[in-house]
Design a protein around this motif. Sequence first.
Motif, PDB file in Angstrom:
ATOM      1  N   ASP A 155      -2.246   4.200   2.838  1.00 56.27           N
ATOM      2  CA  ASP A 155      -1.279   4.407   1.765  1.00 56.27           C
ATOM      3  C   ASP A 155       0.022   5.033   2.254  1.00 56.27           C
ATOM      4  O   ASP A 155       0.805   5.559   1.473  1.00 56.27           O
ATOM      5  N   LYS A 191       2.948   0.597   5.755  1.00 60.86           N
ATOM      6  CA  LYS A 191       2.311  -0.632   5.265  1.00 60.86           C
ATOM      7  C   LYS A 191       3.350  -1.658   4.820  1.00 60.86           C
ATOM      8  O   LYS A 191       3.188  -2.862   5.056  1.00 60.86           O
ATOM      9  N   ASP A 192       4.419  -1.207   4.166  1.00 54.00           N
ATOM     10  CA  ASP A 192       5.437  -2.145   3.706  1.00 54.00           C
ATOM     11  C   ASP A 192       6.178  -2.788   4.873  1.00 54.00           C
ATOM     12  O   ASP A 192       6.739  -3.881   4.739  1.00 54.00           O
ATOM     13  N   LYS A 228      -3.627  -8.579   4.698  1.00 53.22           N
ATOM     14  CA  LYS A 228      -2.640  -7.627   4.183  1.00 53.22           C
ATOM     15  C   LYS A 228      -3.318  -6.294   3.881  1.00 53.22           C
ATOM     16  O   LYS A 228      -3.387  -5.823   2.743  1.00 53.22           O
ATOM     17  N   TYR A 265       2.687  -5.125   6.768  1.00 51.32           N
ATOM     18  CA  TYR A 265       1.860  -6.081   6.032  1.00 51.32           C
ATOM     19  C   TYR A 265       2.470  -7.485   5.976  1.00 51.32           C
ATOM     20  O   TYR A 265       1.735  -8.472   6.060  1.00 51.32           O
TER      21      TYR A 265
END
Length: 237
Positions: A187, A191-192, A201, A195
């Motif tokens: 989190d 990740k952005d 993803k 992914y």
Amino acid sequence: MAGVQGKSVLVLGGSRGIGAAIVRRFAADGAAVTFTYAGSKEAAERLAAETGATAVMTDSADRDAVIARVRDSGPLDVLVVNAGVVVYGDPLEMDPDAVDQLIRINIAAPYHASVEAARRMPEGGRIIVIGSVNGDRVSFPGISAYAMSKSAMQSMARGLARDFGPRGITVNVVQPGPIDTDMNPADGPFKDLVYPAMAFKRHGRPEDVAGMVAWLAGPEAGFVTGAMHTIDGGFGA
């Protein structure tokens, strides 16, 4: 895994994240496991109590301490070098001392630990270094020093595989991509960034990496050496 039952295993950097998963896996498979920690004493003590492994404090930035730890562990069947640090940012502004610290931990320690382990490692021994997919691919700015350190592991493994091959000792690198740990939580902010480039993803689990390490340490991987084993959810595909 019968292949490591009763074997002597040392994990450098085993108190948290991927290292802790590796300790748990080897302990569950019946190995006699020792692992090192630096700044996570409470986590190390909890893991030792949980698994029956032995926790020892060792600073991986201290070359002599690393060599002594490997030497004092006796003849090892398996050495796993997981200790590592991440330093990122504009290379024009980064602290040179932080970069030198990264080099000591991410490059010098794996080399000296591997050489010391090989001095008394029996035929069929295993040396496994945890690298990174960033050794192959530098996907965004700011990680040049970190990526440099991980690509250095590749050449080290290839060279030591040839040096130790006549004694039947394998040397391999496991290259994780995004794995859900304190360093790179699922989190978290990365990740952005990663992914969109991944086939899956999501982050991987530390247990996924531990499974690959366990296979490399087992009898089925006896002909695998000098190789990079990427586990990254398709990040580098």
